[in-house]
Design a protein around this motif. Sequence first.
Motif, PDB file in Angstrom:
ATOM      1  N   VAL A   1      44.651  19.632  16.745  1.00  0.00           N
ATOM      2  CA  VAL A   1      43.624  18.881  16.027  1.00  0.00           C
ATOM      3  C   VAL A   1      44.129  18.477  14.641  1.00  0.00           C
ATOM      4  O   VAL A   1      43.947  17.338  14.192  1.00  0.00           O
ATOM      5  CB  VAL A   1      42.341  19.733  15.913  1.00  0.00           C
ATOM      6  CG1 VAL A   1      41.241  18.961  15.211  1.00  0.00           C
ATOM      7  CG2 VAL A   1      41.872  20.169  17.301  1.00  0.00           C
ATOM      8  N   HIS A   2      44.798  19.416  13.965  1.00  0.00           N
ATOM      9  CA  HIS A   2      45.310  19.146  12.618  1.00  0.00           C
ATOM     10  C   HIS A   2      46.331  18.017  12.620  1.00  0.00           C
ATOM     11  O   HIS A   2      46.271  17.103  11.793  1.00  0.00           O
ATOM     12  CB  HIS A   2      45.926  20.427  12.044  1.00  0.00           C
ATOM     13  CG  HIS A   2      46.398  20.284  10.630  1.00  0.00           C
ATOM     14  ND1 HIS A   2      45.537  20.346   9.559  1.00  0.00           N
ATOM     15  CD2 HIS A   2      47.644  20.078  10.116  1.00  0.00           C
ATOM     16  CE1 HIS A   2      46.233  20.188   8.431  1.00  0.00           C
ATOM     17  NE2 HIS A   2      47.505  20.025   8.740  1.00  0.00           N
ATOM     18  N   VAL A   3      47.291  18.063  13.554  1.00  0.00           N
ATOM     19  CA  VAL A   3      48.342  17.035  13.565  1.00  0.00           C
ATOM     20  C   VAL A   3      47.808  15.683  14.023  1.00  0.00           C
ATOM     21  O   VAL A   3      48.455  14.657  13.804  1.00  0.00           O
ATOM     22  CB  VAL A   3      49.562  17.457  14.425  1.00  0.00           C
ATOM     23  CG1 VAL A   3      50.194  18.719  13.883  1.00  0.00           C
ATOM     24  CG2 VAL A   3      49.199  17.601  15.884  1.00  0.00           C
ATOM     25  N   ALA A   4      46.624  15.661  14.633  1.00  0.00           N
ATOM     26  CA  ALA A   4      45.983  14.391  14.991  1.00  0.00           C
ATOM     27  C   ALA A   4      45.243  13.788  13.802  1.00  0.00           C
ATOM     28  O   ALA A   4      44.738  12.665  13.903  1.00  0.00           O
ATOM     29  CB  ALA A   4      45.020  14.588  16.159  1.00  0.00           C
ATOM     30  N   GLY A   5      45.185  14.539  12.694  1.00  0.00           N
ATOM     31  CA  GLY A   5      44.509  14.044  11.499  1.00  0.00           C
ATOM     32  C   GLY A   5      43.073  14.473  11.368  1.00  0.00           C
ATOM     33  O   GLY A   5      42.384  14.073  10.415  1.00  0.00           O
ATOM     34  N   CYS A   6      42.587  15.290  12.300  1.00  0.00           N
ATOM     35  CA  CYS A   6      41.193  15.775  12.243  1.00  0.00           C
ATOM     36  C   CYS A   6      41.138  17.064  11.422  1.00  0.00           C
ATOM     37  O   CYS A   6      40.925  18.158  11.968  1.00  0.00           O
ATOM     38  CB  CYS A   6      40.659  16.014  13.648  1.00  0.00           C
ATOM     39  SG  CYS A   6      40.637  14.562  14.674  1.00  0.00           S
ATOM     40  N   PHE A   7      41.346  16.947  10.127  1.00  0.00           N
ATOM     41  CA  PHE A   7      41.471  18.124   9.280  1.00  0.00           C
ATOM     42  C   PHE A   7      40.201  18.971   9.256  1.00  0.00           C
ATOM     43  O   PHE A   7      40.271  20.206   9.259  1.00  0.00           O
ATOM     44  CB  PHE A   7      41.844  17.717   7.855  1.00  0.00           C
ATOM     45  CG  PHE A   7      43.233  17.152   7.703  1.00  0.00           C
ATOM     46  CD1 PHE A   7      44.127  17.129   8.767  1.00  0.00           C
ATOM     47  CD2 PHE A   7      43.657  16.632   6.492  1.00  0.00           C
ATOM     48  CE1 PHE A   7      45.411  16.607   8.632  1.00  0.00           C
ATOM     49  CE2 PHE A   7      44.934  16.120   6.333  1.00  0.00           C
ATOM     50  CZ  PHE A   7      45.804  16.095   7.405  1.00  0.00           C
ATOM     51  N   ASP A   8      39.044  18.335   9.231  1.00  0.00           N
ATOM     52  CA  ASP A   8      37.790  19.093   9.125  1.00  0.00           C
ATOM     53  C   ASP A   8      37.584  20.000  10.328  1.00  0.00           C
ATOM     54  O   ASP A   8      37.235  21.181  10.180  1.00  0.00           O
ATOM     55  CB  ASP A   8      36.588  18.140   8.982  1.00  0.00           C
ATOM     56  CG  ASP A   8      36.573  17.421   7.638  1.00  0.00           C
ATOM     57  OD1 ASP A   8      37.279  17.880   6.710  1.00  0.00           O
ATOM     58  OD2 ASP A   8      35.867  16.393   7.517  1.00  0.00           O
ATOM     59  N   LEU A   9      37.816  19.467  11.534  1.00  0.00           N
ATOM     60  CA  LEU A   9      37.643  20.275  12.738  1.00  0.00           C
ATOM     61  C   LEU A   9      38.707  21.372  12.799  1.00  0.00           C
ATOM     62  O   LEU A   9      38.410  22.515  13.177  1.00  0.00           O
ATOM     63  CB  LEU A   9      37.720  19.397  13.985  1.00  0.00           C
ATOM     64  CG  LEU A   9      37.595  20.110  15.340  1.00  0.00           C
ATOM     65  CD1 LEU A   9      36.308  20.931  15.412  1.00  0.00           C
ATOM     66  CD2 LEU A   9      37.657  19.102  16.490  1.00  0.00           C
ATOM     67  N   ALA A  10      39.954  21.053  12.427  1.00  0.00           N
ATOM     68  CA  ALA A  10      41.013  22.061  12.414  1.00  0.00           C
ATOM     69  C   ALA A  10      40.670  23.188  11.460  1.00  0.00           C
ATOM     70  O   ALA A  10      40.912  24.367  11.751  1.00  0.00           O
ATOM     71  CB  ALA A  10      42.341  21.416  12.023  1.00  0.00           C
ATOM     72  N   ASN A  11      40.090  22.845  10.319  1.00  0.00           N
ATOM     73  CA  ASN A  11      39.716  23.873   9.346  1.00  0.00           C
ATOM     74  C   ASN A  11      38.602  24.776   9.873  1.00  0.00           C
ATOM     75  O   ASN A  11      38.581  25.977   9.582  1.00  0.00           O
ATOM     76  CB  ASN A  11      39.284  23.226   8.031  1.00  0.00           C
ATOM     77  CG  ASN A  11      40.448  22.626   7.267  1.00  0.00           C
ATOM     78  OD1 ASN A  11      41.602  22.832   7.628  1.00  0.00           O
ATOM     79  ND2 ASN A  11      40.153  21.878   6.213  1.00  0.00           N
ATOM     80  N   GLU A  12      37.691  24.192  10.646  1.00  0.00           N
ATOM     81  CA  GLU A  12      36.648  25.018  11.256  1.00  0.00           C
ATOM     82  C   GLU A  12      37.250  26.013  12.248  1.00  0.00           C
ATOM     83  O   GLU A  12      36.819  27.169  12.324  1.00  0.00           O
ATOM     84  CB  GLU A  12      35.612  24.131  11.955  1.00  0.00           C
ATOM     85  CG  GLU A  12      34.743  23.331  11.003  1.00  0.00           C
ATOM     86  CD  GLU A  12      34.035  24.210   9.980  1.00  0.00           C
ATOM     87  OE1 GLU A  12      33.420  25.220  10.387  1.00  0.00           O
ATOM     88  OE2 GLU A  12      34.121  23.902   8.776  1.00  0.00           O
ATOM     89  N   MET A  13      38.237  25.583  13.002  1.00  0.00           N
ATOM     90  CA  MET A  13      38.925  26.475  13.930  1.00  0.00           C
ATOM     91  C   MET A  13      39.655  27.576  13.155  1.00  0.00           C
ATOM     92  O   MET A  13      39.662  28.744  13.561  1.00  0.00           O
ATOM     93  CB  MET A  13      39.907  25.693  14.794  1.00  0.00           C
ATOM     94  CG  MET A  13      39.249  24.747  15.778  1.00  0.00           C
ATOM     95  SD  MET A  13      40.481  23.839  16.754  1.00  0.00           S
ATOM     96  CE  MET A  13      39.407  23.015  17.945  1.00  0.00           C
ATOM     97  N   ALA A  14      40.283  27.194  12.054  1.00  0.00           N
ATOM     98  CA  ALA A  14      40.987  28.172  11.227  1.00  0.00           C
ATOM     99  C   ALA A  14      40.009  29.223  10.697  1.00  0.00           C
ATOM    100  O   ALA A  14      40.290  30.433  10.741  1.00  0.00           O
ATOM    101  CB  ALA A  14      41.690  27.467  10.069  1.00  0.00           C
ATOM    102  N   LYS A  15      38.874  28.780  10.213  1.00  0.00           N
ATOM    103  CA  LYS A  15      37.873  29.716   9.667  1.00  0.00           C
ATOM    104  C   LYS A  15      37.391  30.683  10.748  1.00  0.00           C
ATOM    105  O   LYS A  15      37.188  31.872  10.487  1.00  0.00           O
ATOM    106  CB  LYS A  15      36.691  28.940   9.086  1.00  0.00           C
ATOM    107  CG  LYS A  15      37.023  28.186   7.806  1.00  0.00           C
ATOM    108  CD  LYS A  15      35.840  27.325   7.354  1.00  0.00           C
ATOM    109  CE  LYS A  15      36.189  26.507   6.126  1.00  0.00           C
ATOM    110  NZ  LYS A  15      35.072  25.615   5.714  1.00  0.00           N
TER     111      LYS A  15
END
Length: 437
Positions: A237-251
């Motif tokens: 998700v992060h490398v696709a540019g969807c930073f907000d969703l990737a950050n939710e997964m990280a949290k």
Amino acid sequence: MAENKLTAEAMNSHDTTLLRDIDDALANCMKCGNCQAGCPIYRETKKEFSVARGKISLMQAVLSGKLPISEEFDSIMGMCLNCKTCSANCPCGVKADDLILRGRNAAVKARGLHPVKSTVFKLLSNRPLFNAALRMGGMFGWLTFKDIPDKNAVFSRFPVPGMDPNRATAPLASTPLRSEYPEVIKVAGAKRRVAFFTGCTINFMYTDIGKATIEVLKENGNEVVLPGKQHCCGTPVHVAGCFDLANEMAKHNIEVFEGYDVDYIVGSCGSCVEALRDYPKWLKDEPQWQARAQRISDKVREISQFLVETGYRTDNLGNINKTVTMHDPCHMIRGLKVTEQPRQVLKSIPGLNFVEMKEHDRCCGSGGSFCMSHYELSRQINDRKCQNIEATHADYVCASCPSCRMHITDGIVQNHLPQVAYHPVQLLAEAYRKGKG
């Protein structure tokens, strides 16, 4: 006509705000062209937009208002493997791989996600549904996939959206890895308590890597914890540019692993491990989360890195009389800077003949979803890798990344090569088994 002009002007005004905070970083690029020498895509296409210099120039054109964030901009930003070679070769220290991801993020904000990626990411973020879908796929995999003998790979019997019909891929496991073990795998007289971040591919496809990891951890006196609620690391998700969703997964993962008293968090996927180590950078704009991410990140190790750092038994290893070569996954060698440790593990196995391949550190062409959306180009890059593998006359090729293993296996199958791809930890686990007679 006037309305269209106003619309374009409004779009340009919006676009220029999206990349404004990296204007200085973009300006640091001297346009020297050093990124051309290592870029695996440029090597095949010889097109300027393939390299970091071209993409940075395009982002600067957007910032200056000369170009909008168009479909073509989105497509060019996607033409990147995120292999980090450009950053490693840059004499000015420009982190071009990060800047390209910011370009993708700007495209997502300006244009939204491609419908296919949007659907996939919705499934990925809905963990119960994602788990159920892959469990179902594993249960009925024999109906939809045909085994490729001795390669731990399959061909699809039916068309799969987004996948080349001739592609060899990894089989879905009939039972996910984490379902085969209790949450806590105890050992007598444990030296350490280690949480295992399995990642999606190891949990649902390459369970053989996961089982080998657990076996090796136990063999070296580590109590193993398998958190059942761990999520995708967020890398796709992060490398696709969807930073907000990737950050939710990280949290989510931070909260999950905070709930366990462990000495280390170990992973056997270089990309997953790099993501966990990078959580503090992902969450830099949220100080409280960044601090929590840092505490988790400090515990994270790739499996070979962990074994070399903490020490592992070599007195009870049996012989593996095979010739082995190794591919360095991009996120291992240029992300984590972990390259000697897996070699040390392999070279410690009695009877094993290690042969270095040419260009062992060059990308295999996988790039996560890149090899799905640009299969022919990724195959060209992979064919070069397979030529180097073939030249070693090795029996096995090792890669510390399940995605690389999968893509290299496809190349081996397509090129009719005799080699088999494994993770280094699998050979270490096999040596422990052989040592027990």
